[in-house]
Motif scaffolding. Structure first.
Motif, PDB file in Angstrom:
ATOM      1  N   HIS A  49       0.846  -1.182   0.000  1.00 46.36           N
ATOM      2  CA  HIS A  49       0.000   0.000   0.000  1.00 46.36           C
ATOM      3  C   HIS A  49       0.888   1.242   0.000  1.00 46.36           C
ATOM      4  O   HIS A  49       1.353   1.697   1.043  1.00 46.36           O
ATOM      5  N   PHE A  50       1.118   1.757  -1.182  1.00 48.65           N
ATOM      6  CA  PHE A  50       1.920   2.962  -1.312  1.00 48.65           C
ATOM      7  C   PHE A  50       0.974   4.157  -1.245  1.00 48.65           C
ATOM      8  O   PHE A  50      -0.009   4.212  -1.970  1.00 48.65           O
ATOM      9  N   ILE A  51       1.288   5.104  -0.394  1.00 46.75           N
ATOM     10  CA  ILE A  51       0.427   6.263  -0.179  1.00 46.75           C
ATOM     11  C   ILE A  51       0.833   7.403  -1.112  1.00 46.75           C
ATOM     12  O   ILE A  51       2.005   7.770  -1.170  1.00 46.75           O
ATOM     13  N   ASP A  60       3.166  11.204 -11.067  1.00 47.66           N
ATOM     14  CA  ASP A  60       3.602  11.030  -9.676  1.00 47.66           C
ATOM     15  C   ASP A  60       4.237   9.661  -9.460  1.00 47.66           C
ATOM     16  O   ASP A  60       4.185   9.098  -8.364  1.00 47.66           O
ATOM     17  N   PHE A  61       4.871   9.139 -10.482  1.00 45.76           N
ATOM     18  CA  PHE A  61       5.487   7.808 -10.439  1.00 45.76           C
ATOM     19  C   PHE A  61       6.501   7.688  -9.303  1.00 45.76           C
ATOM     20  O   PHE A  61       6.648   6.641  -8.685  1.00 45.76           O
ATOM     21  N   GLY A  62       7.170   8.793  -8.996  1.00 45.58           N
ATOM     22  CA  GLY A  62       8.185   8.803  -7.939  1.00 45.58           C
ATOM     23  C   GLY A  62       7.617   8.632  -6.541  1.00 45.58           C
ATOM     24  O   GLY A  62       8.367   8.446  -5.581  1.00 45.58           O
ATOM     25  N   LYS A  63       6.297   8.666  -6.407  1.00 45.00           N
ATOM     26  CA  LYS A  63       5.696   8.448  -5.091  1.00 45.00           C
ATOM     27  C   LYS A  63       5.795   6.982  -4.672  1.00 45.00           C
ATOM     28  O   LYS A  63       5.503   6.645  -3.532  1.00 45.00           O
ATOM     29  N   TYR A  64       6.254   6.124  -5.572  1.00 39.60           N
ATOM     30  CA  TYR A  64       6.532   4.730  -5.212  1.00 39.60           C
ATOM     31  C   TYR A  64       7.898   4.589  -4.545  1.00 39.60           C
ATOM     32  O   TYR A  64       8.249   3.512  -4.084  1.00 39.60           O
ATOM     33  N   SER A  65       8.682   5.656  -4.474  1.00 35.64           N
ATOM     34  CA  SER A  65      10.035   5.562  -3.916  1.00 35.64           C
ATOM     35  C   SER A  65      10.012   5.441  -2.396  1.00 35.64           C
ATOM     36  O   SER A  65       9.079   5.891  -1.722  1.00 35.64           O
ATOM     37  N   ASN A  66      11.055   4.854  -1.860  1.00 38.81           N
ATOM     38  CA  ASN A  66      11.205   4.747  -0.405  1.00 38.81           C
ATOM     39  C   ASN A  66      11.271   6.125   0.244  1.00 38.81           C
ATOM     40  O   ASN A  66      10.716   6.338   1.324  1.00 38.81           O
ATOM     41  N   ALA A  67      11.946   7.059  -0.417  1.00 36.34           N
ATOM     42  CA  ALA A  67      12.082   8.412   0.140  1.00 36.34           C
ATOM     43  C   ALA A  67      10.715   9.069   0.294  1.00 36.34           C
ATOM     44  O   ALA A  67      10.412   9.658   1.339  1.00 36.34           O
ATOM     45  N   PHE A  68       9.877   8.974  -0.742  1.00 33.35           N
ATOM     46  CA  PHE A  68       8.557   9.607  -0.648  1.00 33.35           C
ATOM     47  C   PHE A  68       7.686   8.891   0.374  1.00 33.35           C
ATOM     48  O   PHE A  68       6.975   9.533   1.152  1.00 33.35           O
ATOM     49  N   GLY A 127       8.632   7.298   3.031  1.00 34.23           N
ATOM     50  CA  GLY A 127       9.095   7.698   4.360  1.00 34.23           C
ATOM     51  C   GLY A 127       8.572   9.071   4.727  1.00 34.23           C
ATOM     52  O   GLY A 127       8.148   9.309   5.863  1.00 34.23           O
ATOM     53  N   TYR A 128       8.580   9.981   3.756  1.00 34.04           N
ATOM     54  CA  TYR A 128       8.082  11.343   3.974  1.00 34.04           C
ATOM     55  C   TYR A 128       6.587  11.351   4.285  1.00 34.04           C
ATOM     56  O   TYR A 128       6.150  11.947   5.261  1.00 34.04           O
ATOM     57  N   ILE A 129       5.777  10.673   3.482  1.00 35.12           N
ATOM     58  CA  ILE A 129       4.319  10.756   3.610  1.00 35.12           C
ATOM     59  C   ILE A 129       3.819  10.048   4.868  1.00 35.12           C
ATOM     60  O   ILE A 129       2.775  10.374   5.409  1.00 35.12           O
ATOM     61  N   ARG A 130       4.586   9.100   5.373  1.00 32.46           N
ATOM     62  CA  ARG A 130       4.161   8.331   6.550  1.00 32.46           C
ATOM     63  C   ARG A 130       4.550   8.992   7.876  1.00 32.46           C
ATOM     64  O   ARG A 130       4.091   8.570   8.930  1.00 32.46           O
ATOM     65  N   LYS A 131       5.380  10.023   7.850  1.00 37.25           N
ATOM     66  CA  LYS A 131       5.825  10.681   9.089  1.00 37.25           C
ATOM     67  C   LYS A 131       4.857  11.767   9.516  1.00 37.25           C
ATOM     68  O   LYS A 131       4.300  12.479   8.691  1.00 37.25           O
ATOM     69  N   ASP A 132       4.698  11.915  10.807  1.00 40.99           N
ATOM     70  CA  ASP A 132       3.836  12.967  11.349  1.00 40.99           C
ATOM     71  C   ASP A 132       4.429  14.359  11.123  1.00 40.99           C
ATOM     72  O   ASP A 132       3.712  15.334  11.018  1.00 40.99           O
ATOM     73  N   ASP A 133       5.761  14.441  11.069  1.00 44.52           N
ATOM     74  CA  ASP A 133       6.413  15.740  10.909  1.00 44.52           C
ATOM     75  C   ASP A 133       6.790  16.019   9.453  1.00 44.52           C
ATOM     76  O   ASP A 133       7.723  16.742   9.168  1.00 44.52           O
ATOM     77  N   SER A 134       6.028  15.464   8.513  1.00 48.55           N
ATOM     78  CA  SER A 134       6.371  15.570   7.099  1.00 48.55           C
ATOM     79  C   SER A 134       6.250  16.985   6.541  1.00 48.55           C
ATOM     80  O   SER A 134       6.802  17.286   5.502  1.00 48.55           O
ATOM     81  N   ARG A 135       5.562  17.880   7.226  1.00 50.68           N
ATOM     82  CA  ARG A 135       5.430  19.257   6.730  1.00 50.68           C
ATOM     83  C   ARG A 135       6.791  19.921   6.564  1.00 50.68           C
ATOM     84  O   ARG A 135       6.974  20.754   5.692  1.00 50.68           O
ATOM     85  N   ASP A 136       7.748  19.553   7.404  1.00 49.93           N
ATOM     86  CA  ASP A 136       9.085  20.126   7.312  1.00 49.93           C
ATOM     87  C   ASP A 136       9.789  19.732   6.011  1.00 49.93           C
ATOM     88  O   ASP A 136      10.682  20.435   5.560  1.00 49.93           O
ATOM     89  N   GLN A 137       9.406  18.611   5.436  1.00 47.27           N
ATOM     90  CA  GLN A 137      10.037  18.104   4.215  1.00 47.27           C
ATOM     91  C   GLN A 137       9.248  18.443   2.951  1.00 47.27           C
ATOM     92  O   GLN A 137       9.665  18.092   1.856  1.00 47.27           O
ATOM     93  N   LYS A 138       8.103  19.099   3.067  1.00 44.41           N
ATOM     94  CA  LYS A 138       7.249  19.394   1.920  1.00 44.41           C
ATOM     95  C   LYS A 138       8.047  20.119   0.839  1.00 44.41           C
ATOM     96  O   LYS A 138       8.703  21.118   1.096  1.00 44.41           O
ATOM     97  N   GLY A 139       7.980  19.572  -0.366  1.00 46.32           N
ATOM     98  CA  GLY A 139       8.686  20.157  -1.495  1.00 46.32           C
ATOM     99  C   GLY A 139      10.134  19.745  -1.621  1.00 46.32           C
ATOM    100  O   GLY A 139      10.803  20.103  -2.572  1.00 46.32           O
ATOM    101  N   LYS A 140      10.649  18.977  -0.659  1.00 44.31           N
ATOM    102  CA  LYS A 140      12.058  18.578  -0.673  1.00 44.31           C
ATOM    103  C   LYS A 140      12.268  17.156  -1.185  1.00 44.31           C
ATOM    104  O   LYS A 140      13.395  16.769  -1.435  1.00 44.31           O
TER     105      LYS A 140
END
Length: 116
Positions: free
Chosen positions: A4-6, A51-59, A61-74
């Motif tokens: 389940h990729f978000i 949005d193919f890159g949303k399958y990446s581990n980096a994305f 990790g970003y989308i699953r974290k509660d503090d992901s707002r700090d990484q928005k756009g990065k």
């Protein structure tokens, strides 16, 4: 492996949408809109890859974290589709290469507007 990729998380209730569902929905919309100029297949492909890159581990990790707002756009999620489309089209001589370049530039530019 997580199947389940978000793709997105709604702020109001934290409900998620899978990458597959998001890409399929956008693909259908793009196909319909591009069909107005006879480019339905190109629209469908752009929608599937935007949005193919949303399958990446980096994305993920970003989308699953509660503090992901700090990484928005990065976190890069747009160039994966551009790289994929270029890889697919570059084999087809000048017309394929030109088509691949046009689609790749659009895909790489989609989150923030066309590149200069």
């Amino acid at each position: 492996m997580n199947t389940h990729f978000i793709a997105r998380r709604r702020e109001s209730d934290q409900k998620t949408q899978s990458v597959n569902e998001h890409l399929q929905e956008v693909s259908a919309i793009c196909a319909k809109l591009a069909g107005k100029i006879g480019a339905e297949d190109a629209g469908r492909l752009i929608g599937l890859l935007h949005d193919f890159g949303k399958y990446s581990n980096a994305f993920q990790g970003y989308i699953r974290k509660d503090d992901s707002r700090d990484q928005k756009g990065k976190i890069d999620h747009s160039t994966a589709g551009a790289q994929q489309v270029w890889h697919l089209f570059k084999e087809y001589k000048i017309h394929g290469q030109l088509t691949g370049q046009i689609l790749a530039v659009w895909l790489a530019s989609q989150p923030g507007g066309l590149l200069d």
